[in-house]
Write an enzyme that holds these catalytic residues in place. Structure first.
Site, PDB file in Angstrom:
ATOM      1  N   LYS A  48      71.735  19.039  31.901  1.00  5.95           N
ATOM      2  CA  LYS A  48      72.286  17.904  31.164  1.00  5.95           C
ATOM      3  C   LYS A  48      73.813  17.862  31.188  1.00  5.95           C
ATOM      4  O   LYS A  48      74.460  17.566  30.188  1.00  5.95           O
ATOM      5  CB  LYS A  48      71.769  17.873  29.721  1.00  5.95           C
ATOM      6  N   HIS A 110      70.168  24.310  39.058  1.00  3.70           N
ATOM      7  CA  HIS A 110      70.656  24.655  37.718  1.00  3.70           C
ATOM      8  C   HIS A 110      70.801  26.166  37.575  1.00  3.70           C
ATOM      9  O   HIS A 110      70.944  26.673  36.459  1.00  3.70           O
ATOM     10  CB  HIS A 110      69.683  24.146  36.648  1.00  3.70           C
ATOM     11  N   ARG A 132      80.216  20.270  31.664  1.00  3.60           N
ATOM     12  CA  ARG A 132      80.327  19.280  30.589  1.00  3.60           C
ATOM     13  C   ARG A 132      80.540  20.000  29.270  1.00  3.60           C
ATOM     14  O   ARG A 132      80.059  21.131  29.093  1.00  3.60           O
ATOM     15  CB  ARG A 132      79.049  18.438  30.528  1.00  3.60           C
ATOM     16  N   SER A 140      72.342  16.269  24.495  1.00  2.00           N
ATOM     17  CA  SER A 140      71.617  15.665  25.601  1.00  2.00           C
ATOM     18  C   SER A 140      70.367  16.468  25.947  1.00  2.00           C
ATOM     19  O   SER A 140      69.313  15.894  26.265  1.00  2.00           O
ATOM     20  CB  SER A 140      72.533  15.546  26.825  1.00  2.00           C
ATOM     21  N   PHE A 231      77.418   4.452  35.357  1.00  2.00           N
ATOM     22  CA  PHE A 231      76.252   4.749  34.537  1.00  2.00           C
ATOM     23  C   PHE A 231      75.309   3.552  34.479  1.00  2.00           C
ATOM     24  O   PHE A 231      74.085   3.696  34.595  1.00  2.00           O
ATOM     25  CB  PHE A 231      76.675   5.149  33.119  1.00  2.00           C
TER      26      PHE A 231
END
Length: 297
Positions: A48, A110, A132, A140, A231
């Site tokens: 995320k 990931h 992030r 998220s 987005f």
């Protein structure tokens, strides 16, 4: 993102780290010894943290054909998920499938840095890592779990507690994973970018990624990539927002969408003052020796 099942599944463990059931210990073991090609591109991020966004940018930058056609190909086909088993028909570990894939091979992961293919850690291929801020990540991730049936989901408080518990956090403890990648930011085959910076300057990051990959794009092509990587564009595109794909109908909880907000600062709508202070305290302790900061807005 692999197709979700109809029931939550127990997490899987690899080298003591907890992963959701999309992951495969067999594939993760194969990934470590994966034969890396010079033009391989690994798109890596903590869960995320802008993975799909970065996948979209990289795959469009690398496209030699019509970008509008590439955009129609599901993102999971353009950039297969390295540490999983293929859910689209073969049931083969993705590293096995990639052995026969034509170059350049793009793949998402990931995995913590130390679980990446050894040859990539030694400098072969290229790694683009997107980080992030942790406050938006935990929010998220909670909402992702509320949506995807395969991943067990507790209450907000339960998921938050799990996230800040090193041995319970999915995909590794955020404050261990991000510093490890950051320490390799100056490696010749690493590009470290931040979600918040991309929000501020998407076009600049398209150019930065193109330069890192040795791609020369015309101004018109750069503009096309940017237009397809906003987005709003990605949210409406079934190839990037898999919950827009009719094949996923009825396989998510409560009609949540994979691409929810894509904002910086949504954490303010979720975190209590105490939770925010808890994250700040962990950050100060674990990141005190790093010159890495995030825009929280």
């Amino acid at each position: 993102m692999s197709l979700p099942s109809q029931e939550p599944s127990q997490p899987v463990y690899y080298k003591g780290v907890k992963f959701d059931a999309n992951h495969s210990p067999v594939a993760m073991e194969m990934a470590e010894s994966f034969e890396v090609r010079d033009d391989d591109v690994f798109i890596s991020a903590y869960l995320k943290s802008g993975t799909t966004w970065t996948q979209q940018i990289v795959s469009l930058v690398c496209a030699d054909g019509d970008i509008s056609e590439v955009c129609k190909i599901p993102i999971m086909q353009r950039t297969p998920w390295l540490e999983t088993v293929d859910k689209m028909g073969t049931s083969e570990p993705v590293p096995k499938l990639l052995e026969k894939a034509p170059s350049p091979r793009l793949m998402k992961t990931h995995l913590p840095y130390y679980m990446l293919p050894q040859q990539a850690r030694e400098g072969k291929g290229k790694i683009i890592y997107c980080a992030r801020n942790v406050k938006d990540v935990v929010v998220s991730w909670h909402n992702m779990r509320r949506m995807v049936i395969i991943i067990p989901c507790g209450t907000w408080e339960e998921n938050f507690k799990e996230f800040i518990t090193p041995k319970e956090a999915y995909n590794g403890f955020w404050w261990d994973v991000i510093p490890e990648y950051w320490r390799h930011k100056d490696d010749g085959n690493m590009l470290f970018i931040k979600f918040e910076d991309m929000k501020q300057d998407l076009r600049g990051h398209v150019v930065k990624i193109a330069n890192f990959l040795g791609k020369t794009l015309s101004d018109q092509r750069i503009d096309e990539v940017v237009a397809n990587c906003t987005f709003s564009a990605m949210k409406e595109n079934p190839a990037t927002n898999f919950t827009k794909d009719p094949a996923f109908k009825g396989k998510t909880r409560n009609n949540f969408e994979f691409m929810r907000k894509g904002e910086v600062g949504d954490w303010k709508n979720w975190l209590t003052d105490q939770q925010s202070q808890t994250l700040d305290a962990i950050y100060r302790e674990k990141m005190k020796d790093l010159d890495l900061t995030f825009e929280l807005q």
